[in-house]
Scaffold this motif. Structure first.
Motif, PDB file in Angstrom:
ATOM      1  N   UNK A 112      33.582 -29.356 -38.579  1.00 26.33           N
ATOM      2  CA  UNK A 112      34.297 -29.246 -37.299  1.00 26.33           C
ATOM      3  C   UNK A 112      35.551 -30.121 -37.311  1.00 26.33           C
ATOM      4  N   UNK A 113      35.411 -31.354 -37.759  1.00 29.40           N
ATOM      5  CA  UNK A 113      36.582 -32.241 -37.870  1.00 29.40           C
ATOM      6  C   UNK A 113      37.628 -31.626 -38.804  1.00 29.40           C
ATOM      7  N   UNK A 114      37.152 -31.073 -39.911  1.00 34.68           N
ATOM      8  CA  UNK A 114      38.068 -30.476 -40.891  1.00 34.68           C
ATOM      9  C   UNK A 114      38.810 -29.286 -40.302  1.00 34.68           C
ATOM     10  N   UNK A 115      38.096 -28.443 -39.565  1.00 36.73           N
ATOM     11  CA  UNK A 115      38.728 -27.239 -39.007  1.00 36.73           C
ATOM     12  C   UNK A 115      39.778 -27.582 -37.956  1.00 36.73           C
ATOM     13  N   UNK A 116      39.492 -28.583 -37.129  1.00 36.93           N
ATOM     14  CA  UNK A 116      40.475 -28.992 -36.116  1.00 36.93           C
ATOM     15  C   UNK A 116      41.729 -29.529 -36.802  1.00 36.93           C
ATOM     16  N   UNK A 117      41.524 -30.345 -37.833  1.00 37.82           N
ATOM     17  CA  UNK A 117      42.667 -30.892 -38.577  1.00 37.82           C
ATOM     18  C   UNK A 117      43.470 -29.774 -39.237  1.00 37.82           C
ATOM     19  N   UNK A 118      42.770 -28.792 -39.779  1.00 37.42           N
ATOM     20  CA  UNK A 118      43.440 -27.668 -40.436  1.00 37.42           C
ATOM     21  C   UNK A 118      44.235 -26.844 -39.429  1.00 37.42           C
ATOM     22  N   UNK A 119      43.651 -26.571 -38.288  1.00 33.92           N
ATOM     23  CA  UNK A 119      44.334 -25.797 -37.245  1.00 33.92           C
ATOM     24  C   UNK A 119      45.594 -26.524 -36.765  1.00 33.92           C
ATOM     25  N   UNK A 120      45.457 -27.813 -36.507  1.00 36.40           N
ATOM     26  CA  UNK A 120      46.594 -28.573 -35.981  1.00 36.40           C
ATOM     27  C   UNK A 120      47.688 -28.772 -37.030  1.00 36.40           C
ATOM     28  N   UNK A 121      47.296 -28.870 -38.295  1.00 38.34           N
ATOM     29  CA  UNK A 121      48.317 -29.001 -39.344  1.00 38.34           C
ATOM     30  C   UNK A 121      49.146 -27.723 -39.438  1.00 38.34           C
ATOM     31  N   UNK A 122      48.507 -26.583 -39.165  1.00 33.49           N
ATOM     32  CA  UNK A 122      49.253 -25.320 -39.137  1.00 33.49           C
ATOM     33  C   UNK A 122      50.141 -25.246 -37.897  1.00 33.49           C
ATOM     34  N   UNK A 123      49.645 -25.779 -36.778  1.00 30.42           N
ATOM     35  CA  UNK A 123      50.433 -25.775 -35.537  1.00 30.42           C
ATOM     36  C   UNK A 123      51.666 -26.670 -35.625  1.00 30.42           C
ATOM     37  N   UNK A 124      51.694 -27.537 -36.622  1.00 29.22           N
ATOM     38  CA  UNK A 124      52.876 -28.388 -36.809  1.00 29.22           C
ATOM     39  C   UNK A 124      54.067 -27.602 -37.354  1.00 29.22           C
ATOM     40  N   UNK A 125      53.819 -26.344 -37.711  1.00 21.93           N
ATOM     41  CA  UNK A 125      54.895 -25.506 -38.274  1.00 21.93           C
ATOM     42  C   UNK A 125      55.007 -24.196 -37.492  1.00 21.93           C
ATOM     43  N   UNK A 126      55.423 -24.281 -36.223  1.00 18.55           N
ATOM     44  CA  UNK A 126      55.584 -23.059 -35.425  1.00 18.55           C
ATOM     45  C   UNK A 126      56.876 -22.330 -35.813  1.00 18.55           C
ATOM     46  N   UNK A 127      57.039 -21.141 -35.276  1.00 14.87           N
ATOM     47  CA  UNK A 127      58.274 -20.393 -35.543  1.00 14.87           C
ATOM     48  C   UNK A 127      59.466 -21.058 -34.862  1.00 14.87           C
ATOM     49  N   UNK A 128      59.189 -21.773 -33.792  1.00 10.66           N
ATOM     50  CA  UNK A 128      60.244 -22.508 -33.097  1.00 10.66           C
ATOM     51  C   UNK A 128      59.629 -23.482 -32.113  1.00 10.66           C
ATOM     52  N   UNK A 129      60.259 -24.642 -31.952  1.00  8.72           N
ATOM     53  CA  UNK A 129      59.707 -25.649 -31.047  1.00  8.72           C
ATOM     54  C   UNK A 129      60.180 -25.371 -29.622  1.00  8.72           C
TER      55      UNK A 129
END
Length: 272
Positions: A112-129
């Motif tokens: 669970x900790x790993x999945x949240x970290x993985x999701x948020x690391x992807x959210x750090x690269x949106x198409x635009x801020x």
């Protein structure tokens, strides 16, 4: 005395050593009979560890986006769901405060900790801020670009840190270490491609933080083990010195000193 390499650091040590004097690893030498025996909890099955850890990651990977259901209240990319809050609550109340926590619940929390970290690391690269890329407070108010980046980055770090910390407390063999790192990396590859966008940036952001926190935590746990061992050794040495000095003093006072005095008196009497 036979010498063999430590299973962790490779240093040549005695086969009778209970812990490695260099890295502090417990049971550093596994004999032929026990070389296939895992040093994790006895009821931990490797195959189930594999399935539960990987399954948990993909079962919980979309939990941060559950805020869509309450978007009018908390907004998308809510500060509540886009954090390690949920796995931390499970860890704190169901693992940390329990004397003998369930092994498979522990694996679930690691995933669970790993999945949240993985999701948020992807959210750090949106198409635009802009808009939905920001973190939102309850009441659907954005905290802005800079704080959003900082918030997600911190949660990625702590998510991977807690994942590694709990995992290292559970497992202590290279087989599990390699499996943990492999499954984390595999999950990052799969999710980065599914999520789309800047796949390479998402993958490497997670992997760099994931590996860094793992090796930092592993090294730190070794230092803590050595420090505890050193404290115990110092206490034992102090105790040994105390009792050694005490008995020497007692014997000297009761037996040796009176004997010397008696001998002196005998000699003086003989000379007279």
């Amino acid at each position: 005395m036979a010498l063999k390499p430590c299973r962790e650091c490779g240093a040549k040590i005695s086969t009778e050593a209970k812990s490695c004097p260099k890295c502090g690893a417990p049971k550093p030498i596994l004999n032929k009979a026990s070389s296939e025996v895992s040093l994790v909890e006895p009821n931990l099955n490797y195959f189930l560890f594999f399935l539960i850890f990987l399954g948990t990651i993909f079962f919980t990977i979309k939990i941060p986006d559950s805020d869509f259901v309450f978007q009018s209240l908390i907004g998308h990319r809510s500060i509540i769901t886009h954090s390690i809050l949920f796995p931390f609550l499970i860890y704190h109340y169901c693992l940390k405060k329990i004397n003998k926590p369930n092994t498979y619940l522990t694996i679930f929390v690691i995933g669970f900790f790993t999945s949240i970290a993985l999701h948020l690391s992807a959210d750090l690269h949106p198409k635009g801020w802009k808009g939905g890329a920001f973190i939102y407070l309850p009441g659907n108010s954005s905290i802005g670009e800079g704080p959003s980046i900082v918030w997600m980055f911190i949660n990625v770090i702590f998510g991977t840190y807690f994942s590694s910390k709990i995992f290292i407390q559970l497992a202590s063999t290279k087989k599990y270490f390699i499996t943990y790192l492999f499954l984390g990396s595999l999950s990052a590859i799969i999710y980065s491609n599914i999520d789309g966008g800047d796949v390479e940036a998402k993958f490497f952001t997670f992997i760099i933080i994931f590996l860094t926190t793992f090796f930092y935590t592993k090294r730190k746990s070794g230092r803590v083990y050595l420090k505890k061992k050193e404290i115990v050794n110092k206490k034992e040495e102090k105790k040994r010195r105390f009792f050694g000095g005490f008995w020497t003093y007692l014997i000297g006072t009761i037996i040796i000193i009176p004997a010397i005095i008696f001998l002196i008196l005998v000699i003086v009497g003989f000379l007279q």
